[in-house]
Design a protein around this motif. Structure first.
Motif, short mmCIF file in Angstrom:
data_model
loop_
_atom_site.label_atom_id
_atom_site.label_comp_id
_atom_site.label_asym_id
_atom_site.label_seq_id
_atom_site.Cartn_x
_atom_site.Cartn_y
_atom_site.Cartn_z
N VAL A 225 0.78 -0.76 -0.05
CA VAL A 225 0.13 0.45 -0.07
C VAL A 225 0.74 1.38 0.10
N THR A 226 0.80 1.91 -0.67
CA THR A 226 1.28 3.08 -0.57
C THR A 226 0.24 4.44 -0.23
N GLY A 227 1.00 5.79 0.38
CA GLY A 227 0.34 6.13 0.75
C GLY A 227 0.99 7.76 0.49
N GLU A 228 0.21 8.91 0.72
CA GLU A 228 1.02 10.96 0.28
C GLU A 228 1.47 11.12 2.13
N TYR A 229 2.24 11.52 2.09
CA TYR A 229 2.24 12.00 3.39
C TYR A 229 2.84 13.60 3.77
N GLU A 230 2.61 14.73 4.71
CA GLU A 230 3.65 15.34 4.89
C GLU A 230 3.31 15.61 6.28
N ALA A 231 4.65 16.96 6.63
CA ALA A 231 5.31 16.81 7.51
C ALA A 231 3.66 16.71 8.58
N ALA A 232 3.91 16.61 9.75
CA ALA A 232 3.31 17.35 11.24
C ALA A 232 4.38 17.52 12.38
N GLY A 233 5.68 18.05 12.22
CA GLY A 233 6.09 18.74 13.00
C GLY A 233 6.35 17.44 14.53
N SER A 234 7.11 17.35 15.20
CA SER A 234 7.76 16.35 15.82
C SER A 234 7.20 16.45 17.70
N ASP B 196 -4.21 5.52 -0.59
CA ASP B 196 -4.30 4.17 -1.02
C ASP B 196 -5.12 3.82 0.23
N GLU B 197 -6.40 4.10 0.49
CA GLU B 197 -7.05 4.27 1.49
C GLU B 197 -6.49 3.11 2.69
N GLU B 198 -6.28 2.01 2.41
CA GLU B 198 -5.54 1.11 3.04
C GLU B 198 -4.64 1.80 3.59
N ALA B 199 -3.64 1.98 3.22
CA ALA B 199 -2.11 2.99 3.81
C ALA B 199 -2.86 3.32 5.08
N PHE B 200 -1.26 3.75 6.20
CA PHE B 200 -1.96 3.82 7.64
C PHE B 200 -1.34 5.83 7.48
N GLU B 201 -2.71 5.95 8.66
CA GLU B 201 -2.82 7.47 8.95
C GLU B 201 -1.92 8.34 9.31
#
Length: 317
Positions: free
Chosen positions: A224-233, A255-260
């Motif tokens: 599964v592939t997800g697109e992610y944006e940085a959310a800090g530290s 993908d819907e199944e990719a981790f949130e």
């Protein structure tokens, strides 16, 4: 400059046990004395609950550098000695940076002309030793909040493999033996292997990171592939007095199944190019909830490394 990783396991274990006990006592005492008040005054981190075993403390190194002394002359990596890698000279050895750890290399292995060049370089750059010591302190988990800087997925670009299979097949058994000796009889090698089995356990065998996308590949070949944006530290304060940092990433597509939620921890607290392994946390929970996970920290190394290279890296941490 390539050498055999281990002359014999027994010789390495004896050297590591002797060197590590004194180094641990000295390094830990100095670091904790220098930073205990500073850490106590911090209120931005998340205090870890009692009852967890933080021997690993996923966000930082819980080992000193005695392994450098015990295994330095038996490594299986190519370690280049040059003005680009040398950070210090201690007696008859050069201290050479190799990724996120250091090696000792005998001065005698360097030509006379190279020695002159390197020694002059070290003389002209006295800051290198201080920078090395500061980096080691941070990796041990002693730092201020204002030293933490947010990171992007650029730090972990590439293909990565799970370390878990190397634990299962016995490749990392020498590491467990050394840890047992360092515990002075409190734990056996099997105890440590059980602990790391819980820590490394995952059904994700590979991770591919390209641009802002993370692809998780399972043992059965599904991915599964997800697109992610940085959310800090997120800063985590451990009860032993040191700290860790996780870089947070939130899914924004794919993908819907990719981790949130995905969190990285690799012993660094700011952007760096010297990542040789990382611990990763992923779930569909919030980042605050995921940050409570302290027992399972799947760990990944470059996909191109073999078992000997991974063993060598772990022996230097």
């Amino acid at each position: 400059m390539k050498k055999q990783l281990l002359l014999t396991l027994s010789a390495a274990l004896v050297l590591a046990a002797c060197a590590n006990q004194q180094a641990t006592d000295n390094a830990d005492t100095a670091a904790e004395d220098a930073t205990s008040q500073e850490v106590a005054n911090q209120d931005q981190g998340s205090k870890i609950e009692e009852g967890h075993d933080h021997t690993h403390d996923e966000g930082n190194h819980d080992h000193d550098h005695a392994h450098e002394e015990a295994h330095d002359h038996n490594h299986d990596h190519d370690v280049t000695v040059s003005t680009e890698t040398v950070v210090d000279r201690e007696g008859d050895n050069y201290i050479v940076a190799h990724g996120d750890h250091y090696h000792e290399v005998p001065v005698s292995e360097v030509s006379d002309d190279e020695q002159k060049e390197i020694d002059q370089y070290l003389k002209d750059n006295p800051n290198l030793k201080a920078e090395r010591e500061a980096k080691q302190k941070i990796q041990a988990g002693y730092f201020k909040d204002d030293q933490v800087a947010d990171r992007t997925l650029e730090d972990w670009q590439g293909d990565w493999q799970s370390v878990f299979p190397y634990l299962e097949d016995g490749t990392l058994d020498p590491v467990m033996e050394i840890k047992a000796l360092e515990s002075d009889g409190e734990k056996t090698a099997d105890d440590y292997k059980d602990y790391y089995t819980t820590g490394y356990q995952t059904d994700i065998k590979e991770i591919k990171i390209k641009d802002n996308k993370i692809t998780f590949i399972k043992e059965d070949g599904s991915e599964v592939t997800g697109e992610y944006e940085a959310a800090g530290s997120k800063i985590l304060d451990y009860e032993k007095g040191n700290r860790g940092v996780r870089a947070l990433f939130t899914k924004v597509g794919g993908d819907e199944e990719a981790f949130e939620s995905v969190q990285f921890s690799d012993h660094n607290i700011a952007p760096t190019e010297d990542v040789h392994h990382f611990h990763i946390f992923f779930s569909n929970d919030s980042h605050d909830e995921l940050a409570k996970e302290m027992d399972n920290w799947p760990t990944f190394y470059p996909a191109g490394w073999d078992g000997d290279q991974i063993l060598d890296d772990q022996l230097h941490h």
